[in-house]
Design a protein around this motif. Structure first.
Motif, PDB file in Angstrom:
ATOM      1  N   THR A  38       6.186   6.877   2.081  1.00 12.73           N
ATOM      2  CA  THR A  38       5.564   5.425   3.122  1.00 12.73           C
ATOM      3  C   THR A  38       5.181   4.822   2.056  1.00 12.73           C
ATOM      4  O   THR A  38       3.756   4.657   1.676  1.00 12.73           O
ATOM      5  CB  THR A  38       4.369   6.939   3.474  1.00 12.73           C
ATOM      6  OG1 THR A  38       5.557   7.940   4.347  1.00 12.73           O
ATOM      7  CG2 THR A  38       3.548   6.144   4.883  1.00 12.73           C
ATOM      8  N   VAL A  39       5.221   3.757   2.574  1.00 11.77           N
ATOM      9  CA  VAL A  39       4.522   2.016   1.702  1.00 11.77           C
ATOM     10  C   VAL A  39       4.388   1.551   2.926  1.00 11.77           C
ATOM     11  O   VAL A  39       5.198   1.267   4.465  1.00 11.77           O
ATOM     12  CB  VAL A  39       5.658   1.635   1.300  1.00 11.77           C
ATOM     13  CG1 VAL A  39       4.447   0.368   1.235  1.00 11.77           C
ATOM     14  CG2 VAL A  39       5.836   2.498   0.364  1.00 11.77           C
ATOM     15  N   HIS A  53      -2.232   7.631  -4.934  1.00  9.03           N
ATOM     16  CA  HIS A  53      -2.063   7.388  -3.275  1.00  9.03           C
ATOM     17  C   HIS A  53      -3.331   6.726  -1.973  1.00  9.03           C
ATOM     18  O   HIS A  53      -4.385   7.022  -2.842  1.00  9.03           O
ATOM     19  CB  HIS A  53      -2.268   9.454  -2.847  1.00  9.03           C
ATOM     20  CG  HIS A  53      -1.285   9.806  -3.032  1.00  9.03           C
ATOM     21  ND1 HIS A  53      -0.987   9.992  -4.872  1.00  9.03           N
ATOM     22  CD2 HIS A  53       0.235  10.420  -2.617  1.00  9.03           C
ATOM     23  CE1 HIS A  53      -0.063  11.229  -4.302  1.00  9.03           C
ATOM     24  NE2 HIS A  53       0.511  11.056  -3.606  1.00  9.03           N
ATOM     25  N   LEU A  80      10.720  -1.118  -4.541  1.00  2.00           N
ATOM     26  CA  LEU A  80       9.887  -0.262  -3.800  1.00  2.00           C
ATOM     27  C   LEU A  80      10.941   1.090  -4.929  1.00  2.00           C
ATOM     28  O   LEU A  80      11.828   0.984  -3.837  1.00  2.00           O
ATOM     29  CB  LEU A  80       9.289  -0.080  -2.210  1.00  2.00           C
ATOM     30  CG  LEU A  80       8.236  -1.301  -2.074  1.00  2.00           C
ATOM     31  CD1 LEU A  80       8.407  -0.867  -1.164  1.00  2.00           C
ATOM     32  CD2 LEU A  80       7.275  -1.329  -2.857  1.00  2.00           C
ATOM     33  N   VAL A 115       7.908   5.417  -6.014  1.00  2.00           N
ATOM     34  CA  VAL A 115       7.254   5.840  -4.873  1.00  2.00           C
ATOM     35  C   VAL A 115       8.020   6.812  -4.888  1.00  2.00           C
ATOM     36  O   VAL A 115       9.041   7.370  -5.737  1.00  2.00           O
ATOM     37  CB  VAL A 115       7.424   5.030  -3.230  1.00  2.00           C
ATOM     38  CG1 VAL A 115       6.845   3.657  -3.585  1.00  2.00           C
ATOM     39  CG2 VAL A 115       8.807   4.496  -3.261  1.00  2.00           C
ATOM     40  N   HIS A 116       8.026   8.191  -4.239  1.00  2.37           N
ATOM     41  CA  HIS A 116       8.850   8.837  -3.848  1.00  2.37           C
ATOM     42  C   HIS A 116       8.615  10.188  -4.573  1.00  2.37           C
ATOM     43  O   HIS A 116       9.464  10.150  -5.581  1.00  2.37           O
ATOM     44  CB  HIS A 116       9.789   9.062  -3.112  1.00  2.37           C
ATOM     45  CG  HIS A 116      10.875   9.849  -2.517  1.00  2.37           C
ATOM     46  ND1 HIS A 116      10.636  11.609  -3.527  1.00  2.37           N
ATOM     47  CD2 HIS A 116      11.646   9.644  -1.495  1.00  2.37           C
ATOM     48  CE1 HIS A 116      12.181  11.889  -1.886  1.00  2.37           C
ATOM     49  NE2 HIS A 116      12.751  11.503  -0.970  1.00  2.37           N
ATOM     50  N   VAL A 150       7.058  -0.982  -7.909  1.00  2.66           N
ATOM     51  CA  VAL A 150       5.927   0.085  -7.174  1.00  2.66           C
ATOM     52  C   VAL A 150       6.675   1.549  -7.387  1.00  2.66           C
ATOM     53  O   VAL A 150       7.601   1.552  -6.276  1.00  2.66           O
ATOM     54  CB  VAL A 150       5.192   0.168  -6.015  1.00  2.66           C
ATOM     55  CG1 VAL A 150       4.171   1.214  -5.484  1.00  2.66           C
ATOM     56  CG2 VAL A 150       5.076  -1.711  -6.147  1.00  2.66           C
ATOM     57  N   THR A 162       0.911  -1.178   0.321  1.00  2.00           N
ATOM     58  CA  THR A 162       0.119  -0.495   0.292  1.00  2.00           C
ATOM     59  C   THR A 162       0.493   1.662   0.035  1.00  2.00           C
ATOM     60  O   THR A 162       1.909   1.318   0.794  1.00  2.00           O
ATOM     61  CB  THR A 162      -1.282  -0.223   1.260  1.00  2.00           C
ATOM     62  OG1 THR A 162      -1.754  -1.658   0.927  1.00  2.00           O
ATOM     63  CG2 THR A 162      -1.654   0.863   1.614  1.00  2.00           C
ATOM     64  N   TRP A 163       0.356   2.289  -0.997  1.00  2.00           N
ATOM     65  CA  TRP A 163       1.511   3.841  -0.919  1.00  2.00           C
ATOM     66  C   TRP A 163       1.165   4.477  -0.608  1.00  2.00           C
ATOM     67  O   TRP A 163      -0.552   4.780  -1.425  1.00  2.00           O
ATOM     68  CB  TRP A 163       1.714   3.679  -2.189  1.00  2.00           C
ATOM     69  CG  TRP A 163       2.503   4.755  -3.087  1.00  2.00           C
ATOM     70  CD1 TRP A 163       3.606   5.324  -2.004  1.00  2.00           C
ATOM     71  CD2 TRP A 163       2.142   5.760  -3.824  1.00  2.00           C
ATOM     72  NE1 TRP A 163       4.775   6.325  -2.176  1.00  2.00           N
ATOM     73  CE2 TRP A 163       3.779   6.687  -3.513  1.00  2.00           C
ATOM     74  CE3 TRP A 163       1.521   6.195  -4.682  1.00  2.00           C
ATOM     75  CZ2 TRP A 163       3.617   7.803  -4.414  1.00  2.00           C
ATOM     76  CZ3 TRP A 163       2.294   7.312  -5.297  1.00  2.00           C
ATOM     77  CH2 TRP A 163       2.652   7.824  -5.043  1.00  2.00           C
ATOM     78  N   TRP A 164       1.203   5.065   0.676  1.00  2.00           N
ATOM     79  CA  TRP A 164       0.644   5.838   1.084  1.00  2.00           C
ATOM     80  C   TRP A 164       1.253   7.166   0.142  1.00  2.00           C
ATOM     81  O   TRP A 164       0.454   8.627   0.631  1.00  2.00           O
ATOM     82  CB  TRP A 164       0.631   6.252   2.758  1.00  2.00           C
ATOM     83  CG  TRP A 164       0.685   4.820   3.300  1.00  2.00           C
ATOM     84  CD1 TRP A 164       1.260   4.273   4.242  1.00  2.00           C
ATOM     85  CD2 TRP A 164      -1.281   4.194   3.282  1.00  2.00           C
ATOM     86  NE1 TRP A 164       0.115   2.568   4.654  1.00  2.00           N
ATOM     87  CE2 TRP A 164      -0.970   2.951   3.834  1.00  2.00           C
ATOM     88  CE3 TRP A 164      -2.297   5.285   3.450  1.00  2.00           C
ATOM     89  CZ2 TRP A 164      -2.159   2.769   4.778  1.00  2.00           C
ATOM     90  CZ3 TRP A 164      -3.357   4.497   3.542  1.00  2.00           C
ATOM     91  CH2 TRP A 164      -3.147   2.928   4.194  1.00  2.00           C
ATOM     92  N   SER A 201      -3.730   0.134  -3.116  1.00  2.00           N
ATOM     93  CA  SER A 201      -3.264  -1.553  -2.714  1.00  2.00           C
ATOM     94  C   SER A 201      -2.837  -2.392  -3.484  1.00  2.00           C
ATOM     95  O   SER A 201      -4.200  -2.203  -4.878  1.00  2.00           O
ATOM     96  CB  SER A 201      -3.147  -2.606  -1.179  1.00  2.00           C
ATOM     97  OG  SER A 201      -3.618  -1.173  -0.512  1.00  2.00           O
TER      98      SER A 201
END
Length: 263
Positions: free
Chosen positions: A12-13, A248, A170, A205-206, A203, A6-8, A251
């Motif tokens: 933050t994952v 955001h 990630l 991120v950032h 996935v 899950t990417w918040w 999942s």
């Protein structure tokens, strides 16, 4: 069994593997200094539920003490060795949380999951406070699958060797401003890293979460496009890797590799 990612937002994952909830670089605020959250809601209270938290380095958008303060009492937080000295603000959570310093190469067990710290190439200072450097880290979470959380890092020659075999990567693909300097992955460098790492799934991120206030018109594509650009470049450089570009709070379930190959 499957691993749930899950990417918040930002870095933050939540990684749910073998019944263990692993949370990376928690950042649960709408604004951080000159940065404003421009996409995605602030993560809900459930995002702070974790059995172990991984902090990659000391920059405030990755080691955010007020966000750590949302964790339940007794939660284990892994930090790069030297963080407790370099970040005096950690004193406010030290009595409630189990803060454990770790260096690259060390491995800890949490239930059915092991966490191994791996090197990263990134500025390790707690800016803007002084010159003390603490080595940045990535982490490999191994249970049903081996999930590599890169934290913040540049591309380096020994990355694939240091990380070892992984099933899920990630990878950071952008930043929080119009320019990325040394020690970061943009979409192109992240796609090259993906080709070297050769996981089954990735996935990005950032990216696409925080942006400097009053800079909306300065190279806005650096905010909006890194995820899509990573997908495009990964298809060319690492066509066997399935890339999941999450919204955001979204999942994805990734099939586990099984205990024998994940250990």
């Amino acid at each position: 069994m499957a691993v749930e990612i899950t990417w918040w937002g930002h870095a933050t994952v939540t990684v749910r593997d073998s019944g263990v909830r692993v949370l990376t670089d928690p950042l649960f605020v709408r604004r951080l200094a000159h940065l404003r959250r421009r996409r995605g809601a602030v993560p809900p209270p459930a995002a702070a539920r974790a059995d172990v938290v991984l902090v990659s380095h000391l920059h405030a958008d990755h080691l955010h003490v007020r966000s750590l303060d949302r964790l339940a009492d007794g939660t284990t937080v892994l930090l790069p060795r030297g963080a407790l000295t370099a970040v005096p603000g950690l004193r406010r959570v030290r009595a409630r949380l189990r803060l454990v310093e770790i260096t690259a190469g060390e491995t800890l067990e949490f239930g059915e999951v092991t966490v191994r710290a791996v090197p990263a190439v990134h500025d390790g200072r707690r800016l803007p406070y002084g010159r003390q450097r603490v080595a940045a880290l990535g982490y490999v979470v191994a249970g049903e699958a081996r999930t590599y959380f890169a934290g913040d890092t540049g591309l380096f020659d020994a990355m694939a060797e240091a990380v070892g075999p992984c099933d899920i990567a990630l990878l950071p693909v952008g930043g929080w401003g119009p320019f990325l300097g040394h020690g970061h992955l943009d979409a192109a460098r992240a796609a090259r890293a993906l080709a070297d790492l050769a996981p089954r799934a990735a996935v990005p991120v950032h990216y696409g979460t925080y942006w400097p206030i009053a800079m909306d018109a300065v190279r806005p594509h650096e905010f909006h496009t890194p995820g899509e650009e990573f997908v495009r470049l990964a298809a060319r450089l690492a066509p066997r890797v399935t890339v999941h570009r999450l919204d955001h709070g979204e999942s994805v379930l990734v099939a586990g590799a099984g205990r024998e190959s994940a250990g």
